[in-house]
Write an enzyme that holds these catalytic residues in place. Structure first.
Site, PDB file in Angstrom:
ATOM      1  N   CYS A  47       0.862  -1.183   0.000  1.00 34.70           N
ATOM      2  CA  CYS A  47       0.000   0.000   0.000  1.00 34.70           C
ATOM      3  C   CYS A  47       0.897   1.231   0.000  1.00 34.70           C
ATOM      4  O   CYS A  47       1.722   1.401   0.909  1.00 34.70           O
ATOM      5  CB  CYS A  47      -0.867  -0.024   1.259  1.00 34.70           C
ATOM      6  SG  CYS A  47      -1.857   1.463   1.496  1.00 34.70           S
ATOM      7  N   CYS A  60      -0.889   3.801  -6.297  1.00 33.65           N
ATOM      8  CA  CYS A  60      -1.787   3.175  -5.328  1.00 33.65           C
ATOM      9  C   CYS A  60      -1.940   1.749  -5.830  1.00 33.65           C
ATOM     10  O   CYS A  60      -2.191   1.542  -7.028  1.00 33.65           O
ATOM     11  CB  CYS A  60      -3.139   3.881  -5.307  1.00 33.65           C
ATOM     12  SG  CYS A  60      -4.415   2.993  -4.380  1.00 33.65           S
TER      13      CYS A  60
HETATM   14  N1  DGL Z   1      -4.033   0.575  -1.793  1.00 32.66           N
HETATM   15  C1  DGL Z   1      -3.725   1.767  -1.082  1.00 32.66           C
HETATM   16  C2  DGL Z   1      -2.489   2.450  -1.679  1.00 32.66           C
HETATM   17  O1  DGL Z   1      -1.678   1.797  -2.316  1.00 32.66           O
HETATM   18  C3  DGL Z   1      -4.750   2.835  -0.822  1.00 32.66           C
HETATM   19  C4  DGL Z   1      -6.188   2.664  -0.756  1.00 32.66           C
HETATM   20  C5  DGL Z   1      -6.836   3.463   0.361  1.00 32.66           C
HETATM   21  O2  DGL Z   1      -7.124   4.671   0.228  1.00 32.66           O
HETATM   22  O3  DGL Z   1      -7.029   2.833   1.414  1.00 32.66           O
HETATM   23  O4  DGL Z   1      -2.266   3.617  -1.484  1.00 32.66           O
END
Ligand code: DGL
Length: 282
Positions: free
Chosen positions: A92, A206
């Protein structure tokens, strides 16, 4: 996003004392980290995995730095004690750009983070104009400023927060239709910025966004390439676990935070596609 090496210990020295059933713990706020798991499966199909999604905290992108750091450090601390992973991957960008340093200080396990792939994008762009799509929290991080200064100081980097894409990716994996207006809005917002018409490379900063790459490609039109680090992160995990034995004692599991005893029904089909069984709530 690309991986950031966390090894404090030589790989060979660690290899002999790793339990062959010890998992790699992949952590995200939702299903975005599955983009990393997909690449990891190609490189290390025998690697035991636990996939953990903090769905009770989703989305991270609209939270404060303090909220994200507290959730990530707290959850990873508890999960590490319970599951004894051989390595933790924070799959993430939001969590990594905010809390990677802090988590590395408190956990005694190698941690691989996920940060925006500005460096590879800067080597690929021909026009010198790079778009970056991330969450609201990611695009304001000093970590991203540092990557820009270090690797793209002679380029134009246009950042845009696209929180709608997180929910669109979650919906897609639940088997629901993706709203084309949400995708179009993200592309148009970057195109409308000064120099936006010259964007030829877009960083998907993301882990949810590569799940929508086909839709984004259509919205941006021809001549735009997308860059993200899922494959690089998988390679980094493989490097840090090189020489370690792998033997699953149980099927790989997905754990979601939040109430209810099981992961929501709507996600089970997609989790099965990634070789994950319902591991319940954490
Ligand atoms: N998958 C997460 C990232 O890579 C973000 C998603 C969220 O806002 O929770 O930033």
């Amino acid at each position: 996003m690309y991986s950031d090496n966390a090894s404090t210990d030589s790989t060979a020295a660690r290899a002999h004392r790793i339990d062959p059933a010890a998992p790699v713990l992949l952590f995200d706020s939702g299903v975005g980290g599955l983009t990393v798991l997909e690449e990891l499966r190609k490189l290390q199909p025998g690697m035991p995995v636990i996939y953990a999604a903090d769905t009770a905290g989703l989305p991270y992108g609209s939270k404060t730095e303090a909220q994200v750091a507290a959730r990530v450090a707290g959850l990873l601390g508890r999960m590490t004690e319970r599951f004894h992973p051989r390595l933790v991957c924070i799959a993430c960008n939001t969590a990594s750009t905010i809390a990677l340093g802090m988590v590395r200080e408190v956990l005694e396990v190698p941690i691989v983070g996920t940060v925006p792939a500005i460096k590879p994008a800067a080597t690929l762009t021909e026009t010198g104009v790079i778009g970056l799509l991330g969450t609201e929290a990611t695009i304001r991080q000093a970590y991203v400023d540092r990557l820009e200064h270090e690797f793209a100081a002679d380029k134009i980097l246009l950042r845009h927060a696209a929180p709608g894409l997180v929910e669109a990716a979650e919906a897609k994996l639940r088997g629901e239709p993706v709203d084309p207006a949400v995708i179009a809005q993200a592309a148009q917002a970057l195109r409308a910025r000064p120099h936006g018409d010259r964007i030829d490379t877009v960083v998907l900063a993301c882990t949810h966004f590569p799940l929508l790459e086909a839709e984004l490609a259509e919205a941006f039109g021809p001549g735009v390439r997308f860059v993200h680090g899922a494959a690089g992160i998988a390679r980094q995990i493989a490097r840090l676990t090189e020489g370690q034995e792998c033997a699953r004692k149980a099927p790989d599991r997905a754990l979601f935070t939040g109430s209810g005893g099981t992961v929501p029904e709507a996600y089970r089909t997609v989790l099965a596609r990634y070789g994950l069984q319902d591991g319940g709530r954490f």
